[in-house]
Design an enzyme around this catalytic site. Structure first.
Site, PDB file in Angstrom:
ATOM      1  N   HIS A  20       0.846  -1.212   0.000  1.00 34.23           N
ATOM      2  CA  HIS A  20       0.000   0.000   0.000  1.00 34.23           C
ATOM      3  C   HIS A  20       0.875   1.253   0.000  1.00 34.23           C
ATOM      4  O   HIS A  20       1.757   1.397   0.858  1.00 34.23           O
ATOM      5  CB  HIS A  20      -0.891   0.025   1.239  1.00 34.23           C
ATOM      6  N   HIS A 206      -9.168  -7.822  -1.100  1.00 31.37           N
ATOM      7  CA  HIS A 206      -8.737  -8.166   0.258  1.00 31.37           C
ATOM      8  C   HIS A 206      -9.806  -9.092   0.836  1.00 31.37           C
ATOM      9  O   HIS A 206     -10.945  -8.663   1.059  1.00 31.37           O
ATOM     10  CB  HIS A 206      -8.679  -6.922   1.137  1.00 31.37           C
ATOM     11  N   GLU A 209      -8.736 -12.284   5.553  1.00 31.51           N
ATOM     12  CA  GLU A 209      -7.705 -11.749   6.456  1.00 31.51           C
ATOM     13  C   GLU A 209      -8.306 -11.699   7.859  1.00 31.51           C
ATOM     14  O   GLU A 209      -7.969 -12.506   8.709  1.00 31.51           O
ATOM     15  CB  GLU A 209      -7.280 -10.348   5.982  1.00 31.51           C
ATOM     16  N   ASP A 296       2.528  -5.755   2.424  1.00 32.67           N
ATOM     17  CA  ASP A 296       1.315  -5.050   2.848  1.00 32.67           C
ATOM     18  C   ASP A 296       1.662  -3.585   3.168  1.00 32.67           C
ATOM     19  O   ASP A 296       1.486  -2.730   2.331  1.00 32.67           O
ATOM     20  CB  ASP A 296       0.624  -5.742   4.024  1.00 32.67           C
TER      21      ASP A 296
HETATM   22  O1  LIG Z   1      -4.237  -5.405   5.314  1.00 34.98           O
HETATM   23  C1  LIG Z   1      -5.126  -4.594   5.036  1.00 34.98           C
HETATM   24  N1  LIG Z   1      -6.422  -4.976   5.051  1.00 34.98           N
HETATM   25  C2  LIG Z   1      -7.426  -4.146   4.727  1.00 34.98           C
HETATM   26  N2  LIG Z   1      -7.228  -2.882   4.398  1.00 34.98           N
HETATM   27  C3  LIG Z   1      -5.958  -2.425   4.390  1.00 34.98           C
HETATM   28  C4  LIG Z   1      -4.879  -3.239   4.695  1.00 34.98           C
HETATM   29  N3  LIG Z   1      -3.756  -2.493   4.611  1.00 34.98           N
HETATM   30  C5  LIG Z   1      -4.135  -1.277   4.243  1.00 34.98           C
HETATM   31  N4  LIG Z   1      -5.462  -1.222   4.121  1.00 34.98           N
HETATM   32  C6  LIG Z   1      -6.279  -0.055   3.780  1.00 34.98           C
HETATM   33  C7  LIG Z   1      -5.821   1.194   4.493  1.00 34.98           C
HETATM   34  C8  LIG Z   1      -5.401   2.121   3.402  1.00 34.98           C
HETATM   35  O2  LIG Z   1      -5.723   3.466   3.689  1.00 34.98           O
HETATM   36  C9  LIG Z   1      -6.161   1.614   2.208  1.00 34.98           C
HETATM   37  C10 LIG Z   1      -5.644   1.987   0.839  1.00 34.98           C
HETATM   38  O3  LIG Z   1      -4.291   1.719   0.682  1.00 34.98           O
HETATM   39  O4  LIG Z   1      -6.146   0.198   2.384  1.00 34.98           O
HETATM   40 ZN   LIG Z   2      -3.441  -4.875   2.175  1.00 39.07          ZN
END
Ligand SMILES: O=c1[nH]cnc2c1ncn2[C@H]1C[C@H](O)[C@@H](CO)O1
Ligand SMILES: [Zn+2]
Length: 357
Positions: A20, A206, A209, A296
């Protein structure tokens, strides 16, 4: 056998599918940008701030882990800031020996100071191009593909899907949904996924998880995801033992070679896995699922692609053959065209690992 050292892993070519943009800022850059816009941070010393992110994200819950993004998203609201963050991301990944990366972010989170969705995407794409060009000048080649993410609790997925397709010839290679998983099933965004399929576009979701098999099942069988962001809970459909038995969904995921974008450190922080040593990646690799290794959020996990691999080397005794396997799996699963994937595998990855193995 002597375990492979982190320094040597840095030198080996690596492919990263799940990273991200707003989870990978340099702490010093956050301090700099926050000062310019008057955003209050928990610490203004970059080292302390870096430690704060890791400690705060080490929460055992995805929801609390996600709260830390308030501080990165807050400083990514202007075109110059987005450009800088993207350029530094490309430079940092290249310095870590990543030769191919798909980096994702949610354009809808970067509109609070008046940018349009298109301006946000253009600033990030220009930043990646700039960073990759600087890296190439320094002798490090990296190819970056951008994924546009829609937030699963929001209602802009159709708009973001259309945005992604609009920029498909300018560097955007796919679409994703992210954010808190429980209570926000992927089927809420079915229109967007059906639109993307009609456009012959690629997407990952996603899923699996913080929430288990129903989320993975929906992502694949209702939404048609090409890959699973995490997908680690697929192990809940595997009965362990001397010869593990796969349930229908796990068998489908393995048979269809659906890529799992596994993120070991992130999973330990959010409670999706108890430790690296007990991370299901060991079992999933043994069962030859299409496993890939990912970062991640490098800032929130205090990690890098090389470090994630080093942790697996330490926990599971992996050697270069396994690291090459993860790397080729990732490259095979990338969203860029087949001939370009093949060129990176045959001209960059295989020759380098042939010298190491
Ligand atoms: O691991 C994750 N799971 C779900 N959402 C996530 C994860 N890591 C980051 N995010 C979200 C937070 C960020 O603001 C968004 C976009 O990159 O994605
Ligand atoms: Zn992610």
């Amino acid at each position: 056998m002597v375990a492979i050292a982190l320094d040597d892993i840095v030198k080996a070519p690596k492919a990263l599918l799940h990273d991200h943009l707003d989870g990978g800022l340099r702490p010093a850059t956050i301090v700099d940008l926050a000062g310019a816009v008057g955003h209050q941070l928990p610490h203004t010393d970059p080292d302390e701030l870096g430690r704060w992110f890791v400690a705060a994200a080490d929460s055992g819950s995805l929801e609390r882990y996600l709260e830390t993004f308030a501080h990165t998203v807050a400083v990514m609201q202007t075109a110059p800031a987005l450009h800088r963050v993207a350029a530094e991301c490309a430079l940092d990944l290249a310095a870590d020996g990543v030769v191919y990366a798909e980096v994702r972010f949610a354009p809808e989170q970067h509109l609070s100071r008046g940018l349009t969705l298109d301006q946000v995407v253009e600033a990030v794409l220009a930043g990646f191009a700039d960073g990759a060009a600087q890296a190439a000048e320094a002798g490090r080649q990296i190819r970056i593909g951008t994924l546009l993410t829609a937030m699963r609790h929001a209602a802009r997925s159709q708009e973001i899907a259309e945005l992604a397709v609009r920029y498909r010839d300018a560097g955007v290679v796919g679409f994703d949904i992210a954010g808190a998983e429980a209570g926000f099933p992927p089927t809420r965004h079915l229109d967007a996924f059906e639109y993307l399929q009609r456009e012959n576009f690629h997407f990952t979701i996603h899923a699996g998880e913080a929430f288990g098999l129903p989320s993975i099942w929906q992502a694949i069988q209702w939404c048609g995801a090409d890959r699973l962001g995490h997908g680690v809970r697929i192990v809940d459909d595997v009965t362990p033992g001397s010869s593990p038995v796969l349930g229908r969904l796990a068998a489908y995921v393995r048979d269809k070679r659906i890529p799992l974008e596994l993120c070991p450190s992130s999973n330990v922080q959010t409670g999706a896995a108890t430790s690296i040593a007990e991370h299901p990646i060991g079992l999933l690799r043994d069962l030859r699922f299409r496993v890939t290794v990912n970062t991640d959020n490098r800032l929130m996990s205090g990690t890098s692609m090389s470090r994630e691999m080093a942790l697996l080397v330490e926990a599971f005794g992996y050697g270069w053959a396994e690291l090459q396997w993860f790397t080729i799996n990732a490259m095979k699963s990338a969203f860029i065209p087949f001939d370009e994937r093949l060129a990176i595998i045959n001209e960059v990855i295989k020759p380098a690992y042939a010298k190491l193995i």
